[in-house]
Design a protein around this motif. Structure first.
Motif, PDB file in Angstrom:
ATOM      1  N   LYS A  97       0.864  -1.189   0.000  1.00 10.20           N
ATOM      2  CA  LYS A  97       0.000   0.000   0.000  1.00 10.20           C
ATOM      3  C   LYS A  97       0.899   1.237   0.000  1.00 10.20           C
ATOM      4  O   LYS A  97       1.687   1.429   0.938  1.00 10.20           O
ATOM      5  CB  LYS A  97      -0.918  -0.014   1.217  1.00 10.20           C
ATOM      6  N   ILE A  98       0.786   2.045  -1.063  1.00  8.21           N
ATOM      7  CA  ILE A  98       1.670   3.201  -1.235  1.00  8.21           C
ATOM      8  C   ILE A  98       0.829   4.468  -1.409  1.00  8.21           C
ATOM      9  O   ILE A  98      -0.122   4.497  -2.206  1.00  8.21           O
ATOM     10  CB  ILE A  98       2.590   3.008  -2.466  1.00  8.21           C
ATOM     11  N   ILE A  99       1.190   5.520  -0.667  1.00 10.55           N
ATOM     12  CA  ILE A  99       0.530   6.826  -0.800  1.00 10.55           C
ATOM     13  C   ILE A  99       1.505   7.775  -1.492  1.00 10.55           C
ATOM     14  O   ILE A  99       2.672   7.882  -1.099  1.00 10.55           O
ATOM     15  CB  ILE A  99       0.130   7.391   0.583  1.00 10.55           C
ATOM     16  N   ILE A 100       1.030   8.465  -2.533  1.00  5.97           N
ATOM     17  CA  ILE A 100       1.846   9.452  -3.251  1.00  5.97           C
ATOM     18  C   ILE A 100       1.207  10.821  -3.053  1.00  5.97           C
ATOM     19  O   ILE A 100       0.026  11.011  -3.363  1.00  5.97           O
ATOM     20  CB  ILE A 100       1.947   9.122  -4.755  1.00  5.97           C
ATOM     21  N   VAL A 101       1.965  11.763  -2.516  1.00 10.78           N
ATOM     22  CA  VAL A 101       1.464  13.133  -2.318  1.00 10.78           C
ATOM     23  C   VAL A 101       1.970  13.991  -3.475  1.00 10.78           C
ATOM     24  O   VAL A 101       3.174  14.138  -3.670  1.00 10.78           O
ATOM     25  CB  VAL A 101       1.942  13.722  -0.972  1.00 10.78           C
ATOM     26  N   GLY A 102       1.021  14.565  -4.239  1.00  9.51           N
ATOM     27  CA  GLY A 102       1.380  15.416  -5.380  1.00  9.51           C
ATOM     28  C   GLY A 102       1.170  14.689  -6.688  1.00  9.51           C
ATOM     29  O   GLY A 102       1.822  13.671  -6.951  1.00  9.51           O
ATOM     30  N   CYS A 103       0.247  15.190  -7.522  1.00 14.33           N
ATOM     31  CA  CYS A 103       0.033  14.521  -8.817  1.00 14.33           C
ATOM     32  C   CYS A 103       0.552  15.400  -9.961  1.00 14.33           C
ATOM     33  O   CYS A 103      -0.128  15.628 -10.951  1.00 14.33           O
ATOM     34  CB  CYS A 103      -1.415  14.079  -9.008  1.00 14.33           C
ATOM     35  N   GLY A 104       1.781  15.862  -9.789  1.00 17.07           N
ATOM     36  CA  GLY A 104       2.501  16.508 -10.889  1.00 17.07           C
ATOM     37  C   GLY A 104       3.112  15.434 -11.779  1.00 17.07           C
ATOM     38  O   GLY A 104       2.730  14.260 -11.715  1.00 17.07           O
ATOM     39  N   LYS A 105       4.119  15.826 -12.601  1.00 17.99           N
ATOM     40  CA  LYS A 105       4.703  14.880 -13.567  1.00 17.99           C
ATOM     41  C   LYS A 105       5.336  13.680 -12.881  1.00 17.99           C
ATOM     42  O   LYS A 105       5.133  12.532 -13.284  1.00 17.99           O
ATOM     43  CB  LYS A 105       5.753  15.596 -14.424  1.00 17.99           C
ATOM     44  N   ALA A 154      24.175  21.335 -24.719  1.00 14.07           N
ATOM     45  CA  ALA A 154      23.082  20.784 -23.899  1.00 14.07           C
ATOM     46  C   ALA A 154      21.919  21.765 -23.846  1.00 14.07           C
ATOM     47  O   ALA A 154      22.091  22.920 -23.456  1.00 14.07           O
ATOM     48  CB  ALA A 154      23.586  20.477 -22.493  1.00 14.07           C
ATOM     49  N   ALA A 155      20.742  21.303 -24.263  1.00 13.18           N
ATOM     50  CA  ALA A 155      19.517  22.109 -24.209  1.00 13.18           C
ATOM     51  C   ALA A 155      18.791  21.761 -22.919  1.00 13.18           C
ATOM     52  O   ALA A 155      18.197  20.685 -22.801  1.00 13.18           O
ATOM     53  CB  ALA A 155      18.649  21.821 -25.428  1.00 13.18           C
ATOM     54  N   LEU A 156      18.842  22.681 -21.930  1.00 14.71           N
ATOM     55  CA  LEU A 156      18.359  22.383 -20.575  1.00 14.71           C
ATOM     56  C   LEU A 156      17.336  23.408 -20.090  1.00 14.71           C
ATOM     57  O   LEU A 156      17.239  23.687 -18.901  1.00 14.71           O
ATOM     58  CB  LEU A 156      19.553  22.340 -19.604  1.00 14.71           C
ATOM     59  N   THR A 157      16.563  23.986 -21.009  1.00 17.88           N
ATOM     60  CA  THR A 157      15.538  24.947 -20.601  1.00 17.88           C
ATOM     61  C   THR A 157      14.362  24.187 -19.983  1.00 17.88           C
ATOM     62  O   THR A 157      14.329  22.954 -19.979  1.00 17.88           O
ATOM     63  CB  THR A 157      15.021  25.780 -21.797  1.00 17.88           C
ATOM     64  N   GLY A 158      13.364  24.921 -19.503  1.00 17.74           N
ATOM     65  CA  GLY A 158      12.191  24.286 -18.891  1.00 17.74           C
ATOM     66  C   GLY A 158      11.130  23.863 -19.885  1.00 17.74           C
ATOM     67  O   GLY A 158      10.082  23.360 -19.486  1.00 17.74           O
ATOM     68  N   PHE A 159      11.399  24.025 -21.188  1.00 15.30           N
ATOM     69  CA  PHE A 159      10.386  23.731 -22.214  1.00 15.30           C
ATOM     70  C   PHE A 159      10.894  22.646 -23.158  1.00 15.30           C
ATOM     71  O   PHE A 159      11.906  22.829 -23.844  1.00 15.30           O
ATOM     72  CB  PHE A 159      10.037  24.997 -23.008  1.00 15.30           C
ATOM     73  N   ASP A 160      10.181  21.520 -23.210  1.00 14.91           N
ATOM     74  CA  ASP A 160      10.591  20.393 -24.067  1.00 14.91           C
ATOM     75  C   ASP A 160      10.723  20.792 -25.527  1.00 14.91           C
ATOM     76  O   ASP A 160      11.704  20.446 -26.190  1.00 14.91           O
ATOM     77  CB  ASP A 160       9.561  19.256 -23.966  1.00 14.91           C
ATOM     78  N   ASN A 189      10.999  16.551 -20.320  1.00 12.16           N
ATOM     79  CA  ASN A 189      10.223  16.227 -19.125  1.00 12.16           C
ATOM     80  C   ASN A 189       9.103  15.234 -19.404  1.00 12.16           C
ATOM     81  O   ASN A 189       8.837  14.346 -18.612  1.00 12.16           O
ATOM     82  CB  ASN A 189       9.629  17.501 -18.511  1.00 12.16           C
ATOM     83  N   ARG A 190       8.451  15.392 -20.565  1.00 10.44           N
ATOM     84  CA  ARG A 190       7.329  14.509 -20.865  1.00 10.44           C
ATOM     85  C   ARG A 190       7.814  13.250 -21.578  1.00 10.44           C
ATOM     86  O   ARG A 190       8.640  13.332 -22.482  1.00 10.44           O
ATOM     87  CB  ARG A 190       6.306  15.234 -21.741  1.00 10.44           C
ATOM     88  N   LEU A 213      12.064  10.314 -15.050  1.00  8.23           N
ATOM     89  CA  LEU A 213      12.262   8.869 -15.166  1.00  8.23           C
ATOM     90  C   LEU A 213      13.423   8.406 -14.297  1.00  8.23           C
ATOM     91  O   LEU A 213      13.395   7.311 -13.733  1.00  8.23           O
ATOM     92  CB  LEU A 213      12.519   8.464 -16.629  1.00  8.23           C
ATOM     93  N   ILE A 214      14.462   9.250 -14.192  1.00 15.68           N
ATOM     94  CA  ILE A 214      15.593   8.937 -13.299  1.00 15.68           C
ATOM     95  C   ILE A 214      15.072   8.833 -11.864  1.00 15.68           C
ATOM     96  O   ILE A 214      15.436   7.918 -11.119  1.00 15.68           O
ATOM     97  CB  ILE A 214      16.694  10.025 -13.404  1.00 15.68           C
ATOM     98  N   THR A 215      14.203   9.771 -11.484  1.00 21.07           N
ATOM     99  CA  THR A 215      13.599   9.756 -10.146  1.00 21.07           C
ATOM    100  C   THR A 215      12.758   8.495  -9.943  1.00 21.07           C
ATOM    101  O   THR A 215      12.864   7.816  -8.917  1.00 21.07           O
ATOM    102  CB  THR A 215      12.697  10.993  -9.956  1.00 21.07           C
ATOM    103  N   ALA A 216      11.929   8.186 -10.932  1.00 21.78           N
ATOM    104  CA  ALA A 216      11.054   7.013 -10.833  1.00 21.78           C
ATOM    105  C   ALA A 216      11.874   5.734 -10.711  1.00 21.78           C
ATOM    106  O   ALA A 216      11.528   4.840  -9.928  1.00 21.78           O
ATOM    107  CB  ALA A 216      10.129   6.945 -12.048  1.00 21.78           C
TER     108      ALA A 216
END
Length: 452
Positions: free
Chosen positions: A2-10, A300-306, A329-330, A350-353
């Motif tokens: 049983k796992i609880i996840i707080v925050g339904c962002g990406k 390296a393209a590292l802006t906040g927009f895919d 990100n997506r 995905l690295i986080t996951a």
């Protein structure tokens, strides 16, 4: 579990999808009820609308019976508070917090210890580590490390006219005189775990396992020059760029950072004295050319927009021979993005996951083994896992050729007290070994799961 996840962002949604896919009982908490409803309608999970740091909300989500709470909101402080309350409200609940602020990064061990966190995750720091490895080893598309850096799994694309073209897998070690094990091949949309008779082709994306020295010998043998880059242009001055610049400050790599925001430029200039920071629009083609796009060895393209990152990398590819790194990100269009030749594509969430999935599987193991490391080689199609073999493991002492292994699975490496063994049929797995498994059968939780 049983796992609880707080925050339904990406990150929260990615985790919910993957953990749900692996058969766990998932409950999501988020204050945005419409976003929560959208996720619940697309994934078979429960949802509780509310503040995840409130005791009553956690009770509604079932914290008293929960095995694990993962806090992934945009606020580090809220994530830590959620974990603190879960520790008090849950009976024996493990906790994982996403903590991203660079100010906390130097104190992360103290925070973990004092708050009794099972794990503290920093997606941007993990992404920066991956980019740092790629800049030092630019011929690789992707590099993951096992056994505390002793063993690497590298992915690269076989170029036209390569000595590997038309070579069978069993011929590689003898013809190239290097001890590497080819463990996965991507050909178009197919992912294969090759046997010895599998024939390699130019254009294949090949993943292989080897100690660092053997990796270098392999690249030299196939005629790929693999010196660390000397210069790099980074577009976007966010957290990943900051962490990356900190990691590279004692290396010979000369960095230029292009960032729009004047205030962020000022901060970066103060905190990164050896780095050139340019205030300007990274999508301005003339600016990039003036700053040396033609000559730079990495971009390296590292802006906040895919979309911006993808366009920047495509433009850089048209203007230079630089090693390309593209942050995305997506993950919804991963197969399309992989066909666009954007160099090394970095997916921070995905690295986080991967890190969290590794921990979750380790929680489920038997006494016979333990998941130590987990990497997705190709999204949900193939993964590499490192197991620590316990004394009770049912497969110790049996030659690999006599084990009835699942199909599409390879025992890729054995680390025995620091000695790296490239396994053959007569080799055995022993208690205390670290064993790397590569498979397209995703979801292995225990070493005994490799058996039919």
């Amino acid at each position: 579990m049983k796992i609880i996840i707080v925050g339904c962002g990406k990150v929260g949604v990615t985790l919910a999808e993957q953990l749900n896919h692996e058969g766990h009982d998932i409950t999501l908490i988020d204050q945005n009820s419409s976003a929560l409803e959208q996720v619940i309608n697309s994934i078979d999970v429960l949802g509780v609308a509310g503040n995840g740091a409130v005791y009553d909300v956690q009770l509604d989500a079932g914290i008293e019976e929960a095995d694990l709470l993962i806090a992934t909101t945009n606020s580090d402080e809220l994530n830590m508070l959620c974990c603190l309350i879960a520790k008090k409200a849950g009976k024996n609940c493990h906790t994982i917090a996403r903590i991203r602020n660079p100010e906390y990064s130097t104190e992360i061990n103290f925070i973990r210890e004092e708050m009794n966190l099972s794990l503290a995750i920093n997606p941007e720091l993990a992404a920066a580590r991956e980019i740092s490895r790629l800049l030092k080893f630019p011929s690789a598309i992707k590099i993951d490390t096992f056994s505390k850096g002793r063993v690497e799994i590298m992915k690269f694309q076989i170029p036209e006219g390569s000595v590997l073209d038309d070579l069978k897998v069993w011929e590689v070690p003898s013809k190239l005189r290097c001890s590497v094990l080819i463990c996965a091949v991507e050909r178009g949309s197919d992912v294969m775990i090759p046997n010895g008779n599998f024939q390699l082709k130019s254009g294949d994306k090949v993943s292989f396992v080897a100690p660092s020295a053997e990796s270098r010998r392999f690249f030299k043998a196939v005629g790929i020059v693999n010196n660390s880059v000397k210069s790099a242009i980074l577009v976007g001055g966010g957290r990943i760029t900051y962490y990356l610049a900190q990691m590279l400050k004692d290396t010979p790599i000369k960095l230029k950072i292009v960032e729009r925001d004047p205030e962020q430029c000022r901060k970066l200039s103060e905190e990164l004295p050896g780095v050139i920071v340019i205030q300007g629009d990274g999508s301005d083609q003339q600016l990039l050319l003036e700053e040396g796009l033609h000559e730079t060895e990495a971009f390296a393209a590292l802006t906040g927009f895919d979309e911006e990152n993808i366009m920047l990398s495509l433009y850089a590819r048209s203007q230079s021979k630089a090693k390309l790194i593209t942050k995305v990100n997506r993950t919804a269009f991963e197969s399309v993005i992989n066909d666009m030749n954007l160099g090394s594509v970095i997916y921070p969430k995905l690295i986080t996951a991967d890190t969290i999935l590794q921990y979750v599987r380790a929680m489920q193991n038997s006494m016979g083994s333990n998941v130590e490391t987990l990497y997705k080689i190709v999204a949900d199609k193939a993964e590499a896992l490192e197991f620590k073999v316990g004394a009770d493991s049912p497969m110790t002492g049996i030659p690999l050729e006599k084990l009835s292994l699942k199909p599409n699975l390879l025992v890729a490496c054995i680390n025995r007290n620091g000695k790296i063994i490239t396994p053959r049929g007569k080799d055995t797995i022993e208690a205390g070994d670290m064993v790397i498994i590569v498979t397209t059968t995703t979801g292995l939780k225990d070493l005994k799961d490799i058996l039919k």
